[in-house]
Design a protein around this motif. Structure first.
Motif, short mmCIF file in Angstrom:
data_model
loop_
_atom_site.label_atom_id
_atom_site.label_comp_id
_atom_site.label_asym_id
_atom_site.label_seq_id
_atom_site.Cartn_x
_atom_site.Cartn_y
_atom_site.Cartn_z
N LEU A 221 18.04 21.39 2.54
CA LEU A 221 17.36 20.14 2.23
C LEU A 221 16.63 19.63 3.47
N PRO A 222 15.56 18.87 3.28
CA PRO A 222 14.71 18.50 4.42
C PRO A 222 15.30 17.40 5.30
N THR A 223 15.02 17.48 6.59
CA THR A 223 15.27 16.36 7.48
C THR A 223 14.16 15.33 7.25
N TRP A 224 14.23 14.19 7.95
CA TRP A 224 13.20 13.16 7.79
C TRP A 224 11.81 13.73 8.04
N GLU A 225 11.64 14.46 9.15
CA GLU A 225 10.33 14.98 9.50
C GLU A 225 9.85 15.99 8.46
N GLN A 226 10.74 16.83 8.00
CA GLN A 226 10.37 17.82 6.99
C GLN A 226 10.02 17.14 5.67
N LEU A 227 10.75 16.07 5.33
CA LEU A 227 10.46 15.35 4.10
C LEU A 227 9.06 14.75 4.12
N VAL A 228 8.69 14.15 5.26
CA VAL A 228 7.34 13.59 5.39
C VAL A 228 6.30 14.69 5.24
N LEU A 237 -3.47 14.64 1.05
CA LEU A 237 -4.23 13.94 2.09
C LEU A 237 -5.07 14.92 2.90
N ASP A 238 -6.21 14.46 3.41
CA ASP A 238 -7.04 15.34 4.23
C ASP A 238 -6.37 15.58 5.58
N ASP A 239 -6.90 16.55 6.32
CA ASP A 239 -6.27 16.99 7.56
C ASP A 239 -6.18 15.88 8.59
N ALA A 240 -7.20 15.02 8.65
CA ALA A 240 -7.19 13.96 9.66
C ALA A 240 -6.05 12.98 9.40
N LEU A 241 -5.86 12.58 8.14
CA LEU A 241 -4.78 11.65 7.81
C LEU A 241 -3.42 12.31 8.01
N ARG A 242 -3.33 13.58 7.66
CA ARG A 242 -2.04 14.26 7.83
C ARG A 242 -1.69 14.38 9.31
N ALA A 243 -2.70 14.60 10.15
CA ALA A 243 -2.43 14.65 11.59
C ALA A 243 -1.99 13.28 12.10
N GLY A 244 -2.58 12.22 11.55
CA GLY A 244 -2.19 10.87 11.96
C GLY A 244 -0.79 10.51 11.55
N LEU A 245 -0.30 11.08 10.45
CA LEU A 245 1.07 10.80 10.00
C LEU A 245 2.09 11.17 11.08
N ALA A 246 1.82 12.25 11.79
CA ALA A 246 2.76 12.72 12.80
C ALA A 246 2.92 11.72 13.93
N ARG A 247 1.94 10.82 14.10
CA ARG A 247 2.02 9.83 15.18
C ARG A 247 2.66 8.53 14.72
N LEU A 248 2.98 8.43 13.45
CA LEU A 248 3.63 7.22 12.92
C LEU A 248 5.14 7.40 12.90
N PRO A 249 5.91 6.32 13.01
CA PRO A 249 7.35 6.42 12.74
C PRO A 249 7.56 6.94 11.32
N ALA A 250 8.64 7.67 11.11
CA ALA A 250 8.86 8.34 9.83
C ALA A 250 8.85 7.35 8.66
N ALA A 254 6.28 7.49 5.57
CA ALA A 254 6.75 7.53 4.18
C ALA A 254 6.12 6.43 3.35
N ALA A 255 5.91 5.26 3.95
CA ALA A 255 5.29 4.15 3.23
C ALA A 255 3.86 4.50 2.82
N LEU A 256 3.11 5.11 3.73
CA LEU A 256 1.74 5.50 3.41
C LEU A 256 1.72 6.55 2.30
N LEU A 257 2.61 7.51 2.40
CA LEU A 257 2.66 8.58 1.40
C LEU A 257 3.11 8.05 0.04
N ALA A 258 4.04 7.09 0.06
CA ALA A 258 4.48 6.50 -1.20
C ALA A 258 3.31 5.79 -1.89
N ARG A 259 2.45 5.15 -1.09
CA ARG A 259 1.28 4.48 -1.66
C ARG A 259 0.31 5.51 -2.26
N GLU A 260 0.15 6.63 -1.56
CA GLU A 260 -0.77 7.66 -2.03
C GLU A 260 -0.25 8.34 -3.30
N LEU A 261 1.04 8.61 -3.34
CA LEU A 261 1.60 9.34 -4.47
C LEU A 261 1.83 8.46 -5.69
#
Length: 540
Positions: A221-228, A237-250, A254-261
Protein backbone atom coordinates in the motif's frame (compact mmCIF):
# COMPACT_ATOMS: atom_id res chain seq x y z
CA UNK A 1 23.50 -15.03 5.96
CA UNK A 2 21.10 -17.04 8.06
CA UNK A 3 17.35 -16.63 7.67
CA UNK A 4 14.82 -16.51 10.48
CA UNK A 5 11.89 -18.77 11.36
CA UNK A 6 8.75 -16.84 12.27
CA UNK A 7 5.80 -18.45 14.03
CA UNK A 8 2.62 -16.57 13.26
CA UNK A 9 -1.12 -17.00 13.49
CA UNK A 10 -2.55 -16.14 10.06
CA UNK A 11 -4.34 -17.42 6.97
CA UNK A 12 -1.61 -18.67 4.64
CA UNK A 13 -3.74 -17.90 1.59
CA UNK A 14 -3.74 -14.20 2.55
CA UNK A 15 -0.24 -13.77 3.98
CA UNK A 16 2.14 -12.08 1.52
CA UNK A 17 4.89 -14.62 0.74
CA UNK A 18 7.30 -15.48 -2.07
CA UNK A 19 6.73 -19.23 -1.81
CA UNK A 20 4.00 -21.30 -0.14
CA UNK A 21 4.04 -25.04 0.62
CA UNK A 22 0.66 -26.70 0.01
CA UNK A 23 -0.01 -30.16 1.52
CA UNK A 24 -1.25 -32.92 -0.78
CA UNK A 25 -1.12 -36.71 -1.18
CA UNK A 26 -0.14 -39.20 -3.89
CA UNK A 27 -3.48 -38.66 -5.63
CA UNK A 28 -2.72 -34.90 -5.72
CA UNK A 29 -5.82 -33.87 -3.84
CA UNK A 30 -5.76 -30.71 -1.77
CA UNK A 31 -8.13 -29.46 0.90
CA UNK A 32 -10.56 -26.90 -0.49
CA UNK A 33 -9.10 -24.09 1.63
CA UNK A 34 -5.76 -24.29 -0.20
CA UNK A 35 -7.21 -23.87 -3.70
CA UNK A 36 -6.87 -20.08 -3.50
CA UNK A 37 -3.11 -20.64 -3.75
CA UNK A 38 -3.38 -22.57 -7.01
CA UNK A 39 -4.31 -21.51 -10.58
CA UNK A 40 -8.00 -22.15 -11.27
CA UNK A 41 -7.21 -24.07 -14.45
CA UNK A 42 -5.28 -26.69 -12.46
CA UNK A 43 -8.18 -27.56 -10.16
CA UNK A 44 -10.25 -30.47 -11.47
CA UNK A 45 -12.53 -33.15 -10.10
CA UNK A 46 -13.90 -31.18 -7.15
CA UNK A 47 -15.04 -33.52 -4.39
CA UNK A 48 -15.88 -33.28 -0.70
CA UNK A 49 -12.76 -35.28 0.13
CA UNK A 50 -10.50 -32.81 -1.68
CA UNK A 51 -10.01 -31.14 -5.05
CA UNK A 52 -7.71 -32.79 -7.56
CA UNK A 53 -4.79 -30.87 -9.09
CA UNK A 54 -4.06 -31.56 -12.76
CA UNK A 55 -0.40 -32.45 -12.29
CA UNK A 56 1.52 -35.70 -11.87
CA UNK A 57 4.35 -37.15 -9.85
CA UNK A 58 7.56 -38.45 -11.39
CA UNK A 59 8.85 -41.50 -9.58
CA UNK A 60 9.01 -41.16 -5.81
CA UNK A 61 9.44 -37.37 -5.68
CA UNK A 62 7.44 -35.58 -2.98
CA UNK A 63 7.57 -31.96 -4.17
CA UNK A 64 6.02 -30.37 -7.25
CA UNK A 65 6.43 -26.74 -8.31
CA UNK A 66 3.07 -25.34 -9.39
CA UNK A 67 3.45 -23.44 -12.69
CA UNK A 68 2.66 -19.75 -12.65
CA UNK A 69 4.02 -16.32 -13.47
CA UNK A 70 2.94 -14.38 -10.37
CA UNK A 71 5.16 -13.09 -7.59
CA UNK A 72 4.09 -15.94 -5.30
CA UNK A 73 4.98 -19.53 -6.18
CA UNK A 74 3.14 -22.54 -4.73
CA UNK A 75 4.68 -25.97 -4.13
CA UNK A 76 2.76 -29.22 -3.60
CA UNK A 77 4.23 -31.42 -0.87
CA UNK A 78 3.18 -35.02 -0.24
CA UNK A 79 2.46 -35.15 3.49
CA UNK A 80 -0.09 -37.99 3.79
CA UNK A 81 1.72 -41.03 5.11
CA UNK A 82 0.30 -44.09 3.42
CA UNK A 83 3.45 -46.03 4.22
CA UNK A 84 5.37 -48.07 1.71
CA UNK A 85 2.76 -50.81 2.09
CA UNK A 86 -0.21 -48.45 2.51
CA UNK A 87 -0.37 -48.82 6.29
CA UNK A 88 0.79 -45.29 7.15
CA UNK A 89 3.84 -46.48 9.08
CA UNK A 90 6.61 -44.10 8.02
CA UNK A 91 6.01 -41.63 10.84
CA UNK A 92 7.38 -38.21 11.69
CA UNK A 93 10.84 -38.71 10.23
CA UNK A 94 9.20 -39.18 6.81
CA UNK A 95 7.26 -35.93 7.25
CA UNK A 96 10.38 -34.06 8.30
CA UNK A 97 12.29 -35.38 5.29
CA UNK A 98 9.46 -34.04 3.11
CA UNK A 99 9.82 -30.59 4.68
CA UNK A 100 13.58 -30.65 4.03
CA UNK A 101 13.06 -31.73 0.42
CA UNK A 102 10.46 -29.02 -0.17
CA UNK A 103 12.59 -26.23 1.27
CA UNK A 104 15.60 -27.38 -0.73
CA UNK A 105 13.47 -27.27 -3.89
CA UNK A 106 12.31 -23.75 -3.04
CA UNK A 107 15.93 -22.67 -2.58
CA UNK A 108 16.79 -23.81 -6.11
CA UNK A 109 14.27 -21.39 -7.62
CA UNK A 110 16.02 -18.15 -8.48
CA UNK A 111 14.32 -15.02 -7.15
CA UNK A 112 15.84 -11.72 -8.20
CA UNK A 113 13.92 -9.59 -5.74
CA UNK A 114 11.71 -10.73 -2.85
CA UNK A 115 8.05 -9.78 -2.87
CA UNK A 116 7.30 -6.10 -2.16
CA UNK A 117 10.97 -5.22 -1.62
CA UNK A 118 11.45 -7.41 1.44
CA UNK A 119 15.09 -7.99 2.42
CA UNK A 120 14.78 -11.80 2.26
CA UNK A 121 12.46 -14.24 0.55
CA UNK A 122 9.63 -15.42 2.79
CA UNK A 123 8.53 -19.06 2.56
CA UNK A 124 5.20 -19.84 4.22
CA UNK A 125 4.00 -23.28 5.28
CA UNK A 126 1.50 -24.86 7.68
CA UNK A 127 2.46 -27.47 10.26
CA UNK A 128 2.84 -30.15 7.60
CA UNK A 129 1.27 -33.46 8.47
CA UNK A 130 -0.93 -32.30 11.35
CA UNK A 131 -4.20 -32.33 9.44
CA UNK A 132 -4.74 -35.63 7.62
CA UNK A 133 -1.06 -36.45 7.44
CA UNK A 134 1.13 -38.75 9.45
CA UNK A 135 1.19 -36.60 12.61
CA UNK A 136 -2.51 -35.75 12.96
CA UNK A 137 -2.68 -36.93 16.59
CA UNK A 138 0.77 -35.87 17.78
CA UNK A 139 1.07 -32.22 16.98
CA UNK A 140 3.25 -31.40 19.98
CA UNK A 141 5.90 -33.97 19.09
CA UNK A 142 5.89 -32.82 15.47
CA UNK A 143 6.34 -29.15 16.38
CA UNK A 144 9.29 -30.02 18.61
CA UNK A 145 11.00 -31.69 15.66
CA UNK A 146 9.74 -29.49 12.81
CA UNK A 147 10.97 -26.18 14.20
CA UNK A 148 14.66 -27.27 14.25
CA UNK A 149 14.28 -28.54 10.66
CA UNK A 150 12.92 -25.15 9.59
CA UNK A 151 15.75 -23.32 11.37
CA UNK A 152 18.34 -25.54 9.67
CA UNK A 153 16.82 -24.77 6.27
CA UNK A 154 16.68 -21.02 7.00
CA UNK A 155 20.34 -21.08 8.04
CA UNK A 156 21.43 -23.14 5.03
CA UNK A 157 19.43 -21.36 2.34
CA UNK A 158 19.33 -17.81 3.74
CA UNK A 159 15.61 -17.23 3.32
CA UNK A 160 13.02 -16.57 6.02
CA UNK A 161 10.39 -19.14 6.91
CA UNK A 162 6.94 -18.46 8.34
CA UNK A 163 5.30 -21.37 10.15
CA UNK A 164 1.67 -20.32 9.81
CA UNK A 165 -0.85 -21.67 12.32
CA UNK A 166 -4.57 -21.06 12.70
CA UNK A 167 -5.63 -22.54 16.04
CA UNK A 168 -4.81 -20.76 19.32
CA UNK A 169 -3.65 -24.06 20.85
CA UNK A 170 -1.20 -24.59 17.96
CA UNK A 171 0.24 -21.09 18.34
CA UNK A 172 0.55 -21.39 22.12
CA UNK A 173 2.25 -24.78 21.86
CA UNK A 174 4.70 -23.62 19.18
CA UNK A 175 5.65 -20.58 21.26
CA UNK A 176 6.22 -22.80 24.29
CA UNK A 177 8.59 -24.95 22.26
CA UNK A 178 10.47 -21.85 21.10
CA UNK A 179 10.72 -20.36 24.60
CA UNK A 180 12.55 -23.49 25.71
CA UNK A 181 15.25 -23.07 23.08
CA UNK A 182 18.14 -20.64 22.75
CA UNK A 183 19.38 -18.73 19.74
CA UNK A 184 16.16 -18.45 17.79
CA UNK A 185 16.39 -14.68 17.34
CA UNK A 186 19.38 -12.86 15.87
CA UNK A 187 18.94 -9.63 17.83
CA UNK A 188 21.32 -7.50 19.88
CA UNK A 189 20.97 -7.59 23.64
CA UNK A 190 19.11 -4.30 24.03
CA UNK A 191 16.40 -5.43 21.61
CA UNK A 192 16.06 -8.75 23.43
CA UNK A 193 15.62 -6.84 26.69
CA UNK A 194 13.05 -4.58 25.05
CA UNK A 195 11.13 -7.61 23.77
CA UNK A 196 11.07 -9.04 27.27
CA UNK A 197 9.72 -5.79 28.72
CA UNK A 198 7.05 -5.33 26.03
CA UNK A 199 6.07 -9.00 26.18
CA UNK A 200 5.53 -8.73 29.94
CA UNK A 201 3.45 -5.58 29.49
CA UNK A 202 1.32 -7.34 26.87
CA UNK A 203 0.73 -10.36 29.15
CA UNK A 204 -0.42 -8.04 31.93
CA UNK A 205 -2.80 -6.10 29.69
CA UNK A 206 -0.69 -2.94 29.91
CA UNK A 207 0.25 -2.62 26.24
CA UNK A 208 -1.58 -0.86 23.40
CA UNK A 209 -0.33 -0.64 19.80
CA UNK A 210 -0.31 2.30 17.38
CA UNK A 211 0.08 1.20 13.74
CA UNK A 212 1.45 3.62 11.16
CA UNK A 213 1.67 3.64 7.38
CA UNK A 214 5.01 1.83 7.36
CA UNK A 215 3.31 -1.42 8.37
CA UNK A 216 0.90 -1.31 5.44
CA UNK A 217 3.65 -0.24 3.03
CA UNK A 218 5.05 -3.75 3.56
CA UNK A 219 1.80 -5.06 2.02
CA UNK A 220 2.22 -2.89 -1.08
CA UNK A 221 0.00 0.00 0.00
CA UNK A 222 1.24 3.53 -0.73
CA UNK A 223 2.98 5.89 1.66
CA UNK A 224 1.82 9.53 1.69
CA UNK A 225 4.20 10.49 -1.11
CA UNK A 226 3.26 7.48 -3.21
CA UNK A 227 -0.44 8.17 -2.67
CA UNK A 228 -0.05 11.73 -3.96
CA UNK A 229 1.81 10.39 -7.01
CA UNK A 230 -0.94 7.83 -7.72
CA UNK A 231 -3.64 10.48 -7.38
CA UNK A 232 -1.70 12.80 -9.69
CA UNK A 233 -1.46 10.09 -12.31
CA UNK A 234 -5.19 9.43 -12.02
CA UNK A 235 -6.06 13.14 -12.22
CA UNK A 236 -4.41 13.75 -15.60
CA UNK A 237 -2.69 16.97 -14.48
CA UNK A 238 -0.11 18.35 -16.90
CA UNK A 239 3.60 17.92 -16.21
CA UNK A 240 4.10 21.43 -14.84
CA UNK A 241 1.37 21.04 -12.20
CA UNK A 242 2.54 17.55 -11.29
CA UNK A 243 6.07 18.88 -10.78
CA UNK A 244 4.68 21.63 -8.56
CA UNK A 245 2.86 19.08 -6.39
CA UNK A 246 6.21 17.72 -5.23
CA UNK A 247 7.02 21.13 -3.71
CA UNK A 248 3.79 21.27 -1.68
CA UNK A 249 3.22 19.64 1.71
CA UNK A 250 1.49 16.30 1.16
CA UNK A 251 -1.80 17.49 2.70
CA UNK A 252 -1.92 20.50 0.39
CA UNK A 253 -1.04 18.39 -2.64
CA UNK A 254 -3.88 16.05 -1.68
CA UNK A 255 -6.25 19.01 -1.41
CA UNK A 256 -5.43 20.15 -4.95
CA UNK A 257 -5.83 16.64 -6.31
CA UNK A 258 -9.11 16.15 -4.48
CA UNK A 259 -10.40 19.30 -6.18
CA UNK A 260 -9.26 18.03 -9.58
CA UNK A 261 -10.69 14.54 -9.17
CA UNK A 262 -13.92 15.41 -7.39
CA UNK A 263 -15.25 13.98 -4.16
CA UNK A 264 -16.92 10.92 -5.70
CA UNK A 265 -13.90 9.79 -7.71
CA UNK A 266 -11.55 10.37 -4.76
CA UNK A 267 -13.81 8.32 -2.48
CA UNK A 268 -13.97 5.50 -5.04
CA UNK A 269 -10.18 5.54 -5.39
CA UNK A 270 -9.61 5.33 -1.61
CA UNK A 271 -12.16 2.53 -1.21
CA UNK A 272 -10.56 0.51 -4.02
CA UNK A 273 -6.89 1.21 -3.29
CA UNK A 274 -7.12 0.58 0.45
CA UNK A 275 -9.64 -2.25 0.38
CA UNK A 276 -9.16 -5.88 1.51
CA UNK A 277 -6.14 -7.71 0.15
CA UNK A 278 -3.09 -9.75 1.20
CA UNK A 279 -1.55 -8.57 4.46
CA UNK A 280 2.12 -8.36 5.39
CA UNK A 281 3.91 -10.47 7.98
CA UNK A 282 4.00 -7.46 10.33
CA UNK A 283 0.18 -7.17 10.23
CA UNK A 284 -0.16 -10.77 11.36
CA UNK A 285 2.54 -10.49 14.05
CA UNK A 286 0.81 -7.41 15.49
CA UNK A 287 -2.66 -8.96 15.31
CA UNK A 288 -1.37 -12.02 17.21
CA UNK A 289 -0.28 -9.96 20.23
CA UNK A 290 -2.50 -10.37 23.32
CA UNK A 291 -3.45 -6.69 23.10
CA UNK A 292 -7.00 -5.36 23.38
CA UNK A 293 -6.51 -1.78 22.11
CA UNK A 294 -5.12 -0.77 18.73
CA UNK A 295 -5.00 2.65 17.06
CA UNK A 296 -4.05 3.43 13.46
CA UNK A 297 -3.95 6.33 11.03
CA UNK A 298 -4.18 3.81 8.16
CA UNK A 299 -7.34 3.51 6.09
CA UNK A 300 -6.96 -0.17 5.15
CA UNK A 301 -8.56 -3.21 6.88
CA UNK A 302 -5.45 -5.40 6.99
CA UNK A 303 -4.95 -5.55 10.77
CA UNK A 304 -8.55 -6.52 11.40
CA UNK A 305 -8.40 -9.08 8.56
CA UNK A 306 -5.28 -10.64 10.05
CA UNK A 307 -6.91 -10.74 13.49
CA UNK A 308 -10.11 -12.26 12.11
CA UNK A 309 -8.15 -15.02 10.41
CA UNK A 310 -7.12 -16.38 13.83
CA UNK A 311 -10.56 -15.94 15.35
CA UNK A 312 -10.10 -12.49 16.91
CA UNK A 313 -13.07 -10.39 15.83
CA UNK A 314 -11.91 -6.79 16.22
CA UNK A 315 -14.42 -3.95 16.61
CA UNK A 316 -13.46 -1.04 14.34
CA UNK A 317 -14.11 2.30 16.02
CA UNK A 318 -15.96 4.56 15.63
CA UNK A 319 -18.13 2.53 13.23
CA UNK A 320 -18.57 -0.58 15.42
CA UNK A 321 -19.72 -0.77 19.00
CA UNK A 322 -17.02 -1.43 21.57
CA UNK A 323 -17.99 -4.44 23.71
CA UNK A 324 -16.46 -5.77 26.93
CA UNK A 325 -13.76 -8.33 26.30
CA UNK A 326 -13.64 -7.68 22.54
CA UNK A 327 -10.44 -6.12 21.11
CA UNK A 328 -10.93 -2.88 19.20
CA UNK A 329 -9.09 -0.84 16.59
CA UNK A 330 -9.56 2.92 16.37
CA UNK A 331 -9.27 4.29 12.81
CA UNK A 332 -8.08 7.75 13.75
CA UNK A 333 -8.04 9.14 10.20
CA UNK A 334 -10.90 7.16 8.73
CA UNK A 335 -11.70 3.82 7.18
CA UNK A 336 -11.61 2.93 3.47
CA UNK A 337 -14.85 1.01 4.01
CA UNK A 338 -16.40 4.38 4.92
CA UNK A 339 -14.74 6.78 2.42
CA UNK A 340 -16.60 9.76 3.83
CA UNK A 341 -14.65 9.35 7.08
CA UNK A 342 -11.18 9.56 5.49
CA UNK A 343 -8.94 12.45 6.55
CA UNK A 344 -6.69 13.27 3.60
CA UNK A 345 -6.57 16.95 2.65
CA UNK A 346 -5.36 20.00 4.59
CA UNK A 347 -8.93 21.12 5.17
CA UNK A 348 -9.90 17.70 6.56
CA UNK A 349 -6.90 17.75 8.90
CA UNK A 350 -7.91 21.19 10.15
CA UNK A 351 -11.48 20.01 10.67
CA UNK A 352 -10.21 16.93 12.52
CA UNK A 353 -8.59 19.20 15.09
CA UNK A 354 -12.10 20.35 16.04
CA UNK A 355 -14.48 17.52 15.21
CA UNK A 356 -12.10 14.64 15.92
CA UNK A 357 -11.63 15.49 19.59
CA UNK A 358 -13.56 12.41 20.70
CA UNK A 359 -11.35 10.11 18.62
CA UNK A 360 -8.19 11.87 19.76
CA UNK A 361 -9.43 11.47 23.32
CA UNK A 362 -9.21 7.69 22.98
CA UNK A 363 -5.50 7.95 22.19
CA UNK A 364 -5.12 10.47 25.04
CA UNK A 365 -6.59 7.85 27.36
CA UNK A 366 -4.29 5.09 26.13
CA UNK A 367 -1.21 7.27 26.57
CA UNK A 368 -2.31 7.99 30.13
CA UNK A 369 -3.31 4.44 31.11
CA UNK A 370 -1.26 2.07 28.92
CA UNK A 371 2.21 1.82 27.46
CA UNK A 372 1.75 2.50 23.72
CA UNK A 373 3.97 0.70 21.21
CA UNK A 374 4.32 2.77 18.02
CA UNK A 375 5.09 0.69 14.92
CA UNK A 376 5.53 1.96 11.36
CA UNK A 377 5.19 5.67 12.08
CA UNK A 378 7.62 8.53 11.55
CA UNK A 379 5.98 10.52 14.40
CA UNK A 380 5.55 13.50 12.05
CA UNK A 381 1.74 13.46 11.86
CA UNK A 382 0.33 16.79 13.09
CA UNK A 383 -2.49 15.16 15.02
CA UNK A 384 -0.14 12.73 16.74
CA UNK A 385 2.18 15.57 17.70
CA UNK A 386 -0.74 17.56 19.12
CA UNK A 387 -2.04 14.60 21.13
CA UNK A 388 1.38 13.79 22.58
CA UNK A 389 1.88 17.43 23.57
CA UNK A 390 -1.50 17.54 25.31
CA UNK A 391 -0.72 14.37 27.25
CA UNK A 392 2.68 15.73 28.25
CA UNK A 393 1.05 18.88 29.67
CA UNK A 394 -1.55 16.80 31.50
CA UNK A 395 1.14 14.70 33.15
CA UNK A 396 3.12 17.65 34.42
CA UNK A 397 2.30 18.80 37.88
CA UNK A 398 2.45 22.53 38.31
CA UNK A 399 6.10 23.55 38.46
CA UNK A 400 7.30 20.01 39.16
CA UNK A 401 7.96 18.69 35.64
CA UNK A 402 6.95 15.10 36.39
CA UNK A 403 6.08 14.11 32.80
CA UNK A 404 6.90 10.48 32.04
CA UNK A 405 7.42 8.50 28.87
CA UNK A 406 4.16 6.97 27.77
CA UNK A 407 5.31 4.68 24.98
CA UNK A 408 8.01 3.18 22.81
CA UNK A 409 8.62 4.02 19.14
CA UNK A 410 10.17 1.28 17.02
CA UNK A 411 12.11 3.25 14.40
CA UNK A 412 13.80 1.58 11.46
CA UNK A 413 17.01 3.61 11.52
CA UNK A 414 18.79 5.80 14.00
CA UNK A 415 17.73 9.44 13.90
CA UNK A 416 19.24 11.20 16.94
CA UNK A 417 17.49 14.53 16.27
CA UNK A 418 14.04 12.99 16.07
CA UNK A 419 14.71 10.80 19.10
CA UNK A 420 15.79 13.90 21.06
CA UNK A 421 12.70 15.78 19.91
CA UNK A 422 10.40 13.08 21.33
CA UNK A 423 12.46 12.06 24.37
CA UNK A 424 10.10 13.71 26.87
CA UNK A 425 7.17 11.66 25.59
CA UNK A 426 8.41 8.30 24.31
CA UNK A 427 11.53 6.19 24.08
CA UNK A 428 12.71 5.77 20.49
CA UNK A 429 14.47 2.49 19.73
CA UNK A 430 16.14 2.11 16.32
CA UNK A 431 16.42 -1.26 14.63
CA UNK A 432 19.61 -0.39 12.71
CA UNK A 433 22.20 2.38 12.24
CA UNK A 434 21.35 5.29 9.94
CA UNK A 435 23.44 3.87 7.07
CA UNK A 436 21.85 0.41 7.17
CA UNK A 437 19.53 -0.89 4.47
CA UNK A 438 15.91 0.15 5.19
CA UNK A 439 14.75 -3.29 4.04
CA UNK A 440 17.07 -5.06 6.49
CA UNK A 441 15.94 -2.71 9.26
CA UNK A 442 12.30 -3.52 8.48
CA UNK A 443 13.13 -7.22 8.63
CA UNK A 444 14.78 -6.79 12.02
CA UNK A 445 11.59 -5.09 13.19
CA UNK A 446 9.66 -8.19 12.12
CA UNK A 447 12.08 -10.39 14.07
CA UNK A 448 11.59 -8.20 17.13
CA UNK A 449 7.80 -8.41 16.81
CA UNK A 450 8.15 -12.18 16.48
CA UNK A 451 10.08 -12.34 19.76
CA UNK A 452 7.58 -10.07 21.53
CA UNK A 453 4.80 -12.36 20.31
CA UNK A 454 6.60 -15.45 21.56
CA UNK A 455 7.24 -13.97 25.00
CA UNK A 456 3.71 -12.58 25.37
CA UNK A 457 1.69 -15.61 24.22
CA UNK A 458 -0.20 -17.14 27.17
CA UNK A 459 1.46 -20.47 28.01
CA UNK A 460 -1.79 -22.32 28.67
CA UNK A 461 -3.63 -22.21 25.35
CA UNK A 462 -2.96 -25.88 24.57
CA UNK A 463 -3.48 -27.33 28.08
CA UNK A 464 -6.73 -29.14 27.22
CA UNK A 465 -5.93 -30.01 23.61
CA UNK A 466 -5.28 -33.79 23.53
CA UNK A 467 -2.87 -33.36 20.61
CA UNK A 468 -0.44 -31.58 22.95
CA UNK A 469 -0.60 -33.88 25.95
CA UNK A 470 3.00 -34.84 25.29
CA UNK A 471 4.16 -31.28 26.00
CA UNK A 472 2.73 -31.24 29.53
CA UNK A 473 4.75 -31.81 32.67
CA UNK A 474 3.34 -33.85 35.57
CA UNK A 475 1.66 -30.92 37.32
CA UNK A 476 0.10 -29.76 34.08
CA UNK A 477 -1.21 -33.25 33.31
CA UNK A 478 -2.90 -33.42 36.72
CA UNK A 479 -4.52 -30.03 36.13
CA UNK A 480 -5.56 -31.01 32.60
CA UNK A 481 -7.26 -34.18 33.89
CA UNK A 482 -9.10 -32.24 36.58
CA UNK A 483 -10.26 -29.62 34.10
CA UNK A 484 -11.32 -32.32 31.64
CA UNK A 485 -13.71 -33.50 34.35
CA UNK A 486 -15.11 -29.97 34.61
CA UNK A 487 -15.55 -29.89 30.84
CA UNK A 488 -17.40 -33.20 30.90
CA UNK A 489 -19.73 -31.92 33.62
CA UNK A 490 -20.52 -28.67 31.80
CA UNK A 491 -23.74 -28.86 29.75
CA UNK A 492 -23.17 -28.36 26.07
CA UNK A 493 -25.88 -25.71 25.98
CA UNK A 494 -24.84 -23.94 29.18
CA UNK A 495 -26.67 -20.61 29.25
CA UNK A 496 -26.07 -19.36 32.77
CA UNK A 497 -23.53 -16.64 33.40
CA UNK A 498 -21.35 -19.03 35.39
CA UNK A 499 -21.62 -21.74 32.74
CA UNK A 500 -20.64 -19.35 29.98
CA UNK A 501 -17.68 -18.03 31.99
CA UNK A 502 -16.43 -21.56 32.63
CA UNK A 503 -16.94 -22.54 28.99
CA UNK A 504 -14.95 -19.48 27.90
CA UNK A 505 -12.10 -20.39 30.24
CA UNK A 506 -12.02 -23.96 28.94
CA UNK A 507 -11.91 -22.75 25.35
CA UNK A 508 -8.98 -20.48 26.16
CA UNK A 509 -7.20 -23.52 27.59
CA UNK A 510 -7.66 -25.46 24.36
CA UNK A 511 -10.80 -27.47 25.11
CA UNK A 512 -12.78 -28.31 21.99
CA UNK A 513 -9.80 -28.10 19.63
CA UNK A 514 -9.87 -30.72 16.89
CA UNK A 515 -6.68 -32.49 15.90
CA UNK A 516 -7.53 -32.22 12.20
CA UNK A 517 -8.03 -28.73 10.88
CA UNK A 518 -7.57 -29.14 7.15
CA UNK A 519 -3.83 -28.60 6.85
CA UNK A 520 -3.60 -31.83 4.85
CA UNK A 521 -5.98 -33.49 2.42
CA UNK A 522 -8.13 -36.27 3.86
CA UNK A 523 -6.74 -38.99 1.59
CA UNK A 524 -10.10 -40.52 0.84
CA UNK A 525 -11.80 -39.85 4.17
CA UNK A 526 -15.15 -38.13 3.65
CA UNK A 527 -15.62 -34.75 5.28
CA UNK A 528 -18.50 -32.36 5.76
CA UNK A 529 -18.75 -29.27 3.53
CA UNK A 530 -17.10 -26.23 5.02
CA UNK A 531 -16.34 -22.55 4.48
CA UNK A 532 -13.23 -22.21 2.29
CA UNK A 533 -11.94 -19.33 4.38
CA UNK A 534 -11.66 -21.33 7.60
CA UNK A 535 -9.49 -24.13 6.16
CA UNK A 536 -11.16 -26.37 8.70
CA UNK A 537 -12.03 -30.01 8.02
CA UNK A 538 -13.20 -32.68 10.40
CA UNK A 539 -13.53 -36.42 9.91
CA UNK A 540 -16.95 -37.63 8.86
Amino acid sequence: MSGHVFVVGADLTRLSCDDVLVPTDRSLRVARGWCALLPDELITDRRAEGDCVAMSWTGDERVLEVPGDGARRAWLVDTVDGGADGTGSRGRSWLLDGAREALAAVARREVREPVLGRARRLVGLPALGTGWGGAAGERGALLQQLLPVLREAAEEHGFDVALVLRRPSDLAAAQRVRRGEEGGWDLPGHLRDLAGDLGERARRGQLAVFIGAGVSAAAGLPTWEQLVHELATRSGLDDALRAGLARLPAQDAAALLARELGADELAAFVEERFGPGPYALAHALIADLPVQEFVTTNYDPLVELAAGDIGRQVAVLPHDEARPGVPWLLKLHGDAAHPESVVLTREEYLQFGNTGAALAGVLHSLLLTRHVLFVGTSMLDDDLIRIAHQVRIALQTQGAGTARRTGTVLALQEDPARARLWEQDVETVAMSPADASPAEAARRLEVLLDLIGCLSTPPTGYLLDPAYRGLLDEEERVLAEALAGVAAALPGDASSTVGQEVAGLLRRLGHGSCAADGEDPPAGVATRPRDDRTQEQRPG
